[in-house]
Scaffold this motif. Structure first.
Motif, PDB file in Angstrom:
ATOM      1  N   LEU A  78       0.827  -1.209   0.000  1.00  0.00           N
ATOM      2  CA  LEU A  78       0.000   0.000   0.000  1.00  0.00           C
ATOM      3  C   LEU A  78       0.860   1.257   0.000  1.00  0.00           C
ATOM      4  N   ASP A  79       1.957   1.226   0.764  1.00  0.00           N
ATOM      5  CA  ASP A  79       2.834   2.398   0.833  1.00  0.00           C
ATOM      6  C   ASP A  79       3.469   2.696  -0.517  1.00  0.00           C
ATOM      7  N   GLU A  80       3.867   1.641  -1.243  1.00  0.00           N
ATOM      8  CA  GLU A  80       4.465   1.849  -2.561  1.00  0.00           C
ATOM      9  C   GLU A  80       3.447   2.406  -3.552  1.00  0.00           C
ATOM     10  N   LEU A  81       2.189   2.008  -3.407  1.00  0.00           N
ATOM     11  CA  LEU A  81       1.150   2.580  -4.264  1.00  0.00           C
ATOM     12  C   LEU A  81       0.972   4.068  -3.970  1.00  0.00           C
ATOM     13  N   ARG A  82       0.984   4.428  -2.710  1.00  0.00           N
ATOM     14  CA  ARG A  82       0.814   5.837  -2.337  1.00  0.00           C
ATOM     15  C   ARG A  82       1.941   6.716  -2.889  1.00  0.00           C
ATOM     16  N   LYS A  83       3.148   6.164  -2.927  1.00  0.00           N
ATOM     17  CA  LYS A  83       4.316   6.940  -3.328  1.00  0.00           C
ATOM     18  C   LYS A  83       4.619   6.857  -4.829  1.00  0.00           C
ATOM     19  N   ALA A  84       3.884   6.008  -5.557  1.00  0.00           N
ATOM     20  CA  ALA A  84       4.190   5.775  -6.971  1.00  0.00           C
ATOM     21  C   ALA A  84       4.057   7.054  -7.796  1.00  0.00           C
ATOM     22  N   SER A  85       5.028   7.256  -8.692  1.00  0.00           N
ATOM     23  CA  SER A  85       5.017   8.406  -9.610  1.00  0.00           C
ATOM     24  C   SER A  85       5.358   7.912 -11.010  1.00  0.00           C
ATOM     25  N   PRO A  86       4.395   7.285 -11.705  1.00  0.00           N
ATOM     26  CA  PRO A  86       4.672   6.699 -13.020  1.00  0.00           C
ATOM     27  C   PRO A  86       5.245   7.690 -14.030  1.00  0.00           C
ATOM     28  N   GLU A  87       4.895   8.982 -13.884  1.00  0.00           N
ATOM     29  CA  GLU A  87       5.409   9.966 -14.839  1.00  0.00           C
ATOM     30  C   GLU A  87       6.924  10.139 -14.738  1.00  0.00           C
ATOM     31  N   GLN A  88       7.521   9.662 -13.662  1.00  0.00           N
ATOM     32  CA  GLN A  88       8.963   9.777 -13.478  1.00  0.00           C
ATOM     33  C   GLN A  88       9.711   8.486 -13.815  1.00  0.00           C
ATOM     34  N   TRP A  89       8.984   7.445 -14.190  1.00  0.00           N
ATOM     35  CA  TRP A  89       9.617   6.165 -14.475  1.00  0.00           C
ATOM     36  C   TRP A  89      10.326   6.189 -15.830  1.00  0.00           C
ATOM     37  N   ALA A  90      11.421   5.436 -15.911  1.00  0.00           N
ATOM     38  CA  ALA A  90      12.050   5.200 -17.209  1.00  0.00           C
ATOM     39  C   ALA A  90      11.117   4.341 -18.063  1.00  0.00           C
ATOM     40  N   GLN A 118      -1.536 -10.006  -5.388  1.00  0.00           N
ATOM     41  CA  GLN A 118      -0.384  -9.134  -5.566  1.00  0.00           C
ATOM     42  C   GLN A 118      -0.842  -7.758  -6.043  1.00  0.00           C
ATOM     43  N   LEU A 119      -0.105  -6.744  -5.634  1.00  0.00           N
ATOM     44  CA  LEU A 119      -0.396  -5.371  -6.034  1.00  0.00           C
ATOM     45  C   LEU A 119       0.837  -4.725  -6.634  1.00  0.00           C
ATOM     46  N   SER A 120       0.608  -3.830  -7.585  1.00  0.00           N
ATOM     47  CA  SER A 120       1.686  -2.996  -8.106  1.00  0.00           C
ATOM     48  C   SER A 120       1.078  -1.786  -8.813  1.00  0.00           C
ATOM     49  N   PRO A 121       1.802  -0.657  -8.822  1.00  0.00           N
ATOM     50  CA  PRO A 121       1.354   0.488  -9.623  1.00  0.00           C
ATOM     51  C   PRO A 121       1.637   0.223 -11.096  1.00  0.00           C
ATOM     52  N   CYS A 158      -6.947   5.327  -9.381  1.00  0.00           N
ATOM     53  CA  CYS A 158      -7.094   5.759  -7.994  1.00  0.00           C
ATOM     54  C   CYS A 158      -6.634   7.206  -7.865  1.00  0.00           C
ATOM     55  N   ARG A 159      -7.560   8.075  -7.569  1.00  0.00           N
ATOM     56  CA  ARG A 159      -7.203   9.476  -7.300  1.00  0.00           C
ATOM     57  C   ARG A 159      -7.009   9.629  -5.799  1.00  0.00           C
ATOM     58  N   LEU A 160      -5.747   9.786  -5.408  1.00  0.00           N
ATOM     59  CA  LEU A 160      -5.404   9.899  -3.998  1.00  0.00           C
ATOM     60  C   LEU A 160      -5.553  11.341  -3.523  1.00  0.00           C
ATOM     61  N   GLN A 161      -5.968  11.473  -2.281  1.00  0.00           N
ATOM     62  CA  GLN A 161      -6.131  12.806  -1.711  1.00  0.00           C
ATOM     63  C   GLN A 161      -4.848  13.314  -1.065  1.00  0.00           C
ATOM     64  N   ALA A 162      -4.089  12.403  -0.435  1.00  0.00           N
ATOM     65  CA  ALA A 162      -2.860  12.830   0.248  1.00  0.00           C
ATOM     66  C   ALA A 162      -1.796  11.743   0.093  1.00  0.00           C
ATOM     67  N   PRO A 163      -0.734  12.018  -0.647  1.00  0.00           N
ATOM     68  CA  PRO A 163      -0.521  13.223  -1.460  1.00  0.00           C
ATOM     69  C   PRO A 163      -1.423  13.202  -2.699  1.00  0.00           C
ATOM     70  N   ILE A 167      -3.039   7.456  -9.712  1.00  0.00           N
ATOM     71  CA  ILE A 167      -2.249   6.301 -10.113  1.00  0.00           C
ATOM     72  C   ILE A 167      -3.175   5.244 -10.699  1.00  0.00           C
ATOM     73  N   VAL A 168      -2.581   4.255 -11.352  1.00  0.00           N
ATOM     74  CA  VAL A 168      -3.300   3.066 -11.791  1.00  0.00           C
ATOM     75  C   VAL A 168      -2.797   1.899 -10.959  1.00  0.00           C
ATOM     76  N   VAL A 169      -3.710   1.143 -10.383  1.00  0.00           N
ATOM     77  CA  VAL A 169      -3.364   0.003  -9.534  1.00  0.00           C
ATOM     78  C   VAL A 169      -3.654  -1.293 -10.282  1.00  0.00           C
ATOM     79  N   GLU A 170      -2.669  -2.175 -10.314  1.00  0.00           N
ATOM     80  CA  GLU A 170      -2.839  -3.518 -10.871  1.00  0.00           C
ATOM     81  C   GLU A 170      -3.036  -4.498  -9.726  1.00  0.00           C
ATOM     82  N   THR A 171      -4.163  -5.185  -9.720  1.00  0.00           N
ATOM     83  CA  THR A 171      -4.467  -6.199  -8.702  1.00  0.00           C
ATOM     84  C   THR A 171      -4.481  -7.562  -9.381  1.00  0.00           C
TER      85      THR A 171
END
Length: 225
Positions: A78-90, A118-121, A158-163, A167-171
Motif C-alpha cells: 500500500l505504501d508503494e502505491l501511495r508513493k508511486a510516480s509513473p510519470e517519473q519512471w524510465a 499481488q499489487l503494483s502500480p 485511484c485518485r489519492l487525496q494525500a498526497p 495512479i493506476v493500480v494492478e491487482t
C-alpha cells in the motif's frame, strides 16, 4: 449436510462442517484446524460480500483458512502505491509486484490449493495481445479486468487525496493450479476475487472514482488497443 447438522450439538456441528467442506470422510472423528473464516482472510474485509464469499469457497473449498501474513507485505504494498510516480519512471521500468495477501485451506500447509493477491502500480491499463485474448475472458470493472482459470487481473484508477495525485493500480489474483483452461466458471470466480481485493485496496487508499464493479463483474468485449 443440513440433516447431519440437525442431529448434532452446536460444537460438533462446527467440526462436522469444516471436515465435510475440506473433503474429509464424514464421521471419522478427524478434527482439522478451524483457521480463519472467509471474512477473516487478508486482514478482514476482503470477502465481506456474498459474491466474494461464494467465489472464495468455490475456488478454495469451504471451512477455515490459514493466512500467510508473515510472508506477505500488505503495508509495504500500500505504501508503494501511495508513493508511486509513473510519470517519473524510465520507459523500461516495471515495478515489482508486492504480495498483499496469501492464504490456503486449514490443514493444507500451503500446497497447491493456495491463493495469492499481488499489487503494483502501473502506467495504464495495458490492453490485450491478440494471442493472449484467446485464453482469457474480459470483464467490466475498473479500467480493465480479465481472467483465465488460473489468474485474474483488475486495473483501476485511484485518485489519492494525500498526497494528491492519480495512479493506476494492478491487482492480481493467482489461484490454485490444475484447473482446466476451459473452466469459464473458474474465470468468473477469480475475477470476482480480484475485484473484491481491488475494492478493499481502493478503500484502504481512499481512492476516488475507481470505477470498480460491485459483486460479480459482467463479461464484456476485449479492449481494442
Amino acid at each position: 449436510m443440513r440433516s447431519v447438522l440437525a442431529r448434532m450439538g452446536a460444537a460438533a456441528a462446527v467440526v462436522a462442517l469444516l471436515s465435510s467442506c475440506s473433503g474429509g470422510e464424514g464421521g471419522d472423528g478427524t478434527n482439522e484446524p478451524s483457521g480463519l473464516s472467509a471474512a477473516g482472510v487478508c486482514g478482514g474485509g476482503f470477502a465481506k460480500d456474498a459474491a466474494a464469499t461464494a467465489a472464495l469457497k468455490a475456488v478454495m473449498g469451504g471451512g477455515g483458512f490459514h493466512d500467510g501474513l508473515a510472508q506477505s507485505e500488505p503495508e509495504k504494498a500500500l505504501d508503494e502505491l501511495r508513493k508511486a510516480s509513473p510519470e517519473q519512471w524510465a520507459e523500461s521500468y516495471r515495478p515489482e509486484p508486492r504480495r498483499y495477501c496469501w492464504f490456503w485451506p486449514a490443514g493444507d500447509g500451503g500446497g497447491e490449493k493456495d491463493l495469492q493477491i499481488q499489487l503494483s502500480p502501473a502506467r495504464s491499463a495495458p490492453g490485450l495481445h491478440p494471442e493472449h485474448a484467446k485464453k482469457v475472458t474480459s470483464y467490466a470493472s475498473g479500467l480493465q479486468a480479465y481472467a483465465s482459470s488460473s489468474f485474474s487481473r483488475v486495473y483501476f484508477s485511484c485518485r489519492l487525496q494525500a498526497p494528491a495525485h492519480e495512479i493506476v493500480v494492478e491487482t492480481v489474483v493467482r489461484g490454485p493450479a490444475g484447473v482446466p483452461e476451459t473452466d469459464l466458471e473458474q474465470r468468473k470466480r477469480l475475477v470476482t476475487l480480484a475485484n473484491a481485493a481491488a475494492r478493499q485496496v481502493s478503500g484502504e487508499l481512499g481512492c476516488e472514482k475507481d470505477g470498480l464493479a460491485t459483486g460479480v463483474p459482467s463479461p464484456t468485449a476485449h479492449p481494442t488497443s
